[in-house]
Motif scaffolding. Structure first.
Motif, PDB file in Angstrom:
ATOM      1  N   ASN A 154     -25.221   4.332  47.922  1.00  0.00           N
ATOM      2  CA  ASN A 154     -25.169   4.017  49.349  1.00  0.00           C
ATOM      3  C   ASN A 154     -26.190   3.180  49.560  1.00  0.00           C
ATOM      4  O   ASN A 154     -27.402   3.280  49.904  1.00  0.00           O
ATOM      5  CB  ASN A 154     -25.846   5.388  50.129  1.00  0.00           C
ATOM      6  CG  ASN A 154     -25.552   5.177  51.453  1.00  0.00           C
ATOM      7  OD1 ASN A 154     -25.344   4.028  51.896  1.00  0.00           O
ATOM      8  ND2 ASN A 154     -26.186   5.851  52.412  1.00  0.00           N
ATOM      9  N   ALA A 192     -23.533  -3.844  49.525  1.00  0.00           N
ATOM     10  CA  ALA A 192     -22.419  -3.024  49.784  1.00  0.00           C
ATOM     11  C   ALA A 192     -21.120  -3.401  49.741  1.00  0.00           C
ATOM     12  O   ALA A 192     -20.089  -3.024  48.962  1.00  0.00           O
ATOM     13  CB  ALA A 192     -22.318  -2.183  51.017  1.00  0.00           C
ATOM     14  N   ARG A 193     -20.844  -4.788  50.172  1.00  0.00           N
ATOM     15  CA  ARG A 193     -19.419  -5.570  50.117  1.00  0.00           C
ATOM     16  C   ARG A 193     -19.365  -6.006  48.701  1.00  0.00           C
ATOM     17  O   ARG A 193     -18.175  -5.913  48.180  1.00  0.00           O
ATOM     18  CB  ARG A 193     -19.436  -6.887  51.163  1.00  0.00           C
ATOM     19  CG  ARG A 193     -19.822  -6.304  52.614  1.00  0.00           C
ATOM     20  CD  ARG A 193     -18.918  -5.433  53.253  1.00  0.00           C
ATOM     21  NE  ARG A 193     -17.510  -6.045  53.463  1.00  0.00           N
ATOM     22  CZ  ARG A 193     -17.325  -6.767  54.427  1.00  0.00           C
ATOM     23  NH1 ARG A 193     -18.335  -6.755  55.689  1.00  0.00           N
ATOM     24  NH2 ARG A 193     -16.139  -7.367  54.723  1.00  0.00           N
ATOM     25  N   LEU A 229     -17.670  -1.639  48.767  1.00  0.00           N
ATOM     26  CA  LEU A 229     -17.461  -0.575  50.050  1.00  0.00           C
ATOM     27  C   LEU A 229     -16.693  -0.904  51.273  1.00  0.00           C
ATOM     28  O   LEU A 229     -16.790  -2.132  51.523  1.00  0.00           O
ATOM     29  CB  LEU A 229     -18.898  -0.410  50.439  1.00  0.00           C
ATOM     30  CG  LEU A 229     -19.246   1.169  50.619  1.00  0.00           C
ATOM     31  CD1 LEU A 229     -19.154   2.008  49.281  1.00  0.00           C
ATOM     32  CD2 LEU A 229     -20.575   1.235  51.357  1.00  0.00           C
ATOM     33  N   ALA A 230     -15.938  -0.131  51.692  1.00  0.00           N
ATOM     34  CA  ALA A 230     -14.885  -0.444  52.580  1.00  0.00           C
ATOM     35  C   ALA A 230     -15.541  -0.823  54.255  1.00  0.00           C
ATOM     36  O   ALA A 230     -16.810  -0.407  54.311  1.00  0.00           O
ATOM     37  CB  ALA A 230     -13.847   0.665  53.001  1.00  0.00           C
ATOM     38  N   ASP A 256     -14.904  -0.058  56.952  1.00  0.00           N
ATOM     39  CA  ASP A 256     -15.006   1.190  57.821  1.00  0.00           C
ATOM     40  C   ASP A 256     -15.653   2.357  57.249  1.00  0.00           C
ATOM     41  O   ASP A 256     -15.361   3.436  57.695  1.00  0.00           O
ATOM     42  CB  ASP A 256     -13.652   1.368  58.327  1.00  0.00           C
ATOM     43  CG  ASP A 256     -12.597   1.863  57.323  1.00  0.00           C
ATOM     44  OD1 ASP A 256     -13.134   1.684  56.151  1.00  0.00           O
ATOM     45  OD2 ASP A 256     -11.477   2.130  57.722  1.00  0.00           O
ATOM     46  N   HIS A 257     -16.218   2.262  56.062  1.00  0.00           N
ATOM     47  CA  HIS A 257     -16.741   3.321  55.376  1.00  0.00           C
ATOM     48  C   HIS A 257     -17.814   3.721  56.244  1.00  0.00           C
ATOM     49  O   HIS A 257     -18.798   3.357  57.151  1.00  0.00           O
ATOM     50  CB  HIS A 257     -17.500   2.664  54.046  1.00  0.00           C
ATOM     51  CG  HIS A 257     -18.008   3.992  53.129  1.00  0.00           C
ATOM     52  ND1 HIS A 257     -19.117   4.767  53.676  1.00  0.00           N
ATOM     53  CD2 HIS A 257     -17.424   4.438  52.228  1.00  0.00           C
ATOM     54  CE1 HIS A 257     -19.358   5.606  52.424  1.00  0.00           C
ATOM     55  NE2 HIS A 257     -18.244   5.506  51.646  1.00  0.00           N
ATOM     56  N   PRO A 258     -17.939   5.464  56.601  1.00  0.00           N
ATOM     57  CA  PRO A 258     -18.669   6.012  57.604  1.00  0.00           C
ATOM     58  C   PRO A 258     -20.226   5.352  57.076  1.00  0.00           C
ATOM     59  O   PRO A 258     -20.906   5.456  58.088  1.00  0.00           O
ATOM     60  CB  PRO A 258     -18.736   7.444  57.067  1.00  0.00           C
ATOM     61  CG  PRO A 258     -17.255   7.404  56.560  1.00  0.00           C
ATOM     62  CD  PRO A 258     -17.098   6.249  55.662  1.00  0.00           C
ATOM     63  N   SER A 259     -20.825   5.403  56.016  1.00  0.00           N
ATOM     64  CA  SER A 259     -22.224   4.824  55.928  1.00  0.00           C
ATOM     65  C   SER A 259     -22.468   3.649  56.287  1.00  0.00           C
ATOM     66  O   SER A 259     -23.592   3.452  57.013  1.00  0.00           O
ATOM     67  CB  SER A 259     -22.786   4.819  54.180  1.00  0.00           C
ATOM     68  OG  SER A 259     -22.640   6.117  53.519  1.00  0.00           O
ATOM     69  N   ARG A 260     -21.503   2.557  56.482  1.00  0.00           N
ATOM     70  CA  ARG A 260     -21.606   1.454  57.050  1.00  0.00           C
ATOM     71  C   ARG A 260     -21.610   1.342  58.532  1.00  0.00           C
ATOM     72  O   ARG A 260     -22.523   0.780  59.254  1.00  0.00           O
ATOM     73  CB  ARG A 260     -20.486   0.304  56.577  1.00  0.00           C
ATOM     74  CG  ARG A 260     -20.597  -1.066  56.958  1.00  0.00           C
ATOM     75  CD  ARG A 260     -19.716  -2.001  56.592  1.00  0.00           C
ATOM     76  NE  ARG A 260     -20.118  -3.222  56.979  1.00  0.00           N
ATOM     77  CZ  ARG A 260     -19.350  -4.140  57.948  1.00  0.00           C
ATOM     78  NH1 ARG A 260     -18.463  -3.375  58.764  1.00  0.00           N
ATOM     79  NH2 ARG A 260     -19.780  -5.071  58.303  1.00  0.00           N
TER      80      ARG A 260
END
Length: 577
Positions: A91, A111-112, A116-117, A119-123
């Motif tokens: 994360n 992250a990118r 990591l997507a 629309d990932h919740p963490s993002r």
């Protein structure tokens, strides 16, 4: 990273061993003797340092591959240790929460790169908190829910329906709190730069960061409790206040402070707030009352002490703050005082006020002193103005400018400007001058000439020690950043005898005037403290700053806490003369 290796030696080592450098240091360190300038002693130091830093190599190489600077990588390793790589990969948005200097955009870039997507919740959660923090950094305590959602969508470039679930998750983790502001709670237009944007939000949901939610409730409840506390007033000897230097206004202010549980004394420059305080202290000492003088910053406390001839402390020192244990004085261990004076109260932010009031036991009288026409605090909240507007505590406003202050055009102009009138400029003699310029570049040229030549020649002031330049903006030719670079070049130019280092985009040089830009309780230095770089060790990678006789050592990785201070923003200058 390796103490004992400076930039030039590093170049020679890599020039000699190329991509085998790491293997040589780790497996055959004796080969370092093949490099000119390295003897047995230095080889030993490098080998020892390498063993200590070996664990960092993997995380460093990984982070460098994703555009993270060495200094930031060191901070990440210091925070997470051996779990650094695992934390970043699982994360990366955790970095933004835990590490000063890592913003959403840096975490998002990592992250990118890790795939990591979008629309990932963490993002989504990180973006919402970042948008909320941006508003907090502008001084706001809460943000209307709709406005926060809009800001988050613009930042994240995602669908609207992803925001509400993120807010719910953040609320479940207790990172945010939602509340409703009553319709009759109006936001004053002069304090709201986006009145049109917020029109209609009152009476609807607003979002707080959890500490600010409890801070606001805590301050309100504690003030009400203190204001209701009846403590029989000791007999006040009126002869104490017959001093001919005190005005009726000032006598009334002292009487109010001695007979009310909580009160406010406000007034512009030159209206005699300090004279009032001195007379109040005389009264307290005559009656044998235990009292303390406190201010939000070190500079303000020092000036209060000089003005009154009595000991004054920062609020953090008064409450005996420790980085590990927090504030020693709190609701369970209140201050043993009959009277507390808080000077420069316009600088109080919400969270500091809450911690201060927690430590005030019922029955202790509190006087807040400050100029309500100062800028609001750097931190979130506008405590002094809100306290005055609340009508919960009595307020004395000093309006008379005293004889000795009338001669200063700085003071008379401050009052003229507050009245909506044009200031009066000095011609030849005086202390308030205008140098007109057609554009920012011409204004910047004036500043350099005035600071380095005109003021030292006319008044004999030292341009580094005695002159402070303030600018209202950071960018542009006449902004804080550009002017600092130019004045550093003029007042503290590079020399072979002066070590220097570019850290976090700024060249820091021995002798530079610098400002601390965040509270650092471990070092006992605070946001706004100004000092001078007294030593730099390029090999050990440390620098030492003298803050008014207090020496604080910084590793290179901590240098983002410092900025050049030949020029500071108007906001950062608050609380100093």
């Amino acid at each position: 990273m390796i103490k004992g290796i400076g930039p030039r030696l590093a170049e020679r080592i890599v020039g000699k061993f190329k991509e085998d450098t790491f293997n040589v240091i780790e497996q055959t360190p004796e080969r370092l003797l093949e490099v000119s300038g390295i003897g047995m002693d230095r080889t030993g130091r490098i080998t020892k340092a390498w063993q200590e830093q070996k664990q960092v190599k993997e995380i460093m190489v990984f982070l460098h591959g994703h555009g993270v600077s060495t200094n930031l990588a060191v901070k990440i390793y210091k925070t997470y240790g051996d779990k650094s790589l695992e934390t970043v990969q699982q994360n990366p948005y955790q970095l933004e929460r835990d590490i000063y200097g890592v913003g959403f955009k840096t975490a998002d870039r990592i992250a990118r790169a890790l795939g990591l997507a979008v629309d990932h919740p963490s993002r989504i959660e990180a973006g919402v908190v970042f948008a909320l923090n941006e508003m907090v950094n502008e001084g706001h305590v809460f943000v209307p829910k709709e406005m926060l959602g809009q800001r988050a969508i613009e930042l994240l470039e995602v669908q609207t329906d992803l925001i509400s679930p993120a807010l719910d998750r953040l609320a479940q983790e207790d990172r945010i709190r939602a509340d409703t502001i009553p319709l009759n709670n109006k936001m004053p237009e002069k304090d709201n730069p986006a009145v049109g944007e917020t029109a209609g939000v009152y009476g609807s949901s607003v979002i707080y960061l959890t500490p600010l939610y409890f801070g606001e409730k805590g301050v309100a409840e504690r003030l009400k409790t203190l204001a209701r506390t009846f403590s029989p007033a000791r007999a006040v000897n009126q002869t104490l206040f017959t001093d001919e230097h005190l005005s009726d206004e000032q006598r009334s202010a002292i009487q109010m402070a001695l007979t009310h549980p909580v009160s406010v004394l406000t007034g512009g420059p030159g209206t005699g707030k300090t004279t009032c305080l001195k007379a109040l202290i005389t009264a307290l000492e005559t009656q044998g009352m235990k009292y303390a003088l406190a201010s939000p910053t070190g500079r303000a406390a020092k000036r209060l002490s000089e003005a009154t001839g009595r000991s004054a402390r920062t609020i953090h020192r008064l409450l005996e703050y420790s980085p590990i244990e927090g504030f020693k004085h709190n609701d369970e261990n209140p201050l043993d005082l009959d009277f507390l004076v808080v000077d420069e109260a316009s600088m109080l932010d919400l969270l500091l006020t809450n911690n201060l009031l927690k430590a005030v036991r019922p029955g202790t009288r509190v006087l807040f002193v400050g100029d309500v026409d100062q800028l609001p605090s750097v931190g979130a909240g506008d405590v002094l103005r809100d306290l005055i507007d609340s009508n919960v505590v009595p307020v004395t406003r000093l309006n008379t400018i005293f004889r000795q202050a009338v001669h200063s055009k700085i003071i008379t102009n401050a009052h003229l400007i507050n009245q909506g009138k044009l200031p009066v400029f000095s011609q030849g003699e005086g202390d308030f001058f205008l140098f007109p310029a057609e554009d920012a570049a011409a204004a910047a040229d004036w500043v350099i000439q005035i600071v380095t030549e005109r003021i030292p020649q006319k008044f004999g002031f030292d341009p580094v020690q005695d002159i402070q330049v303030m600018a209202p903006i950071y960018r542009g030719p006449a902004g804080v950043i550009a002017l600092n670079d130019r004045l550093q070049e003029k007042l503290n130019p590079p020399a072979t005898s002066k070590p220097e280092r570019r850290l976090f985009g700024t060249v820091l040089r021995l002798g530079d005037k610098v400002m601390q830009t965040q509270n650092n309780y471990d070092k006992d230095v605070y946001n706004g403290d100004i000092g001078f770089i007294r030593s730099m060790d390029v090999i050990e990678q440390t620098l030492t700053v003298d803050f008014d006789g207090r020496l604080a050592a910084f590793d290179w990785s901590e240098a983002d806490q410092l900025s050049l201070a030949y020029v500071i923003s108007v906001h950062k200058a608050q609380g100093s003369e």
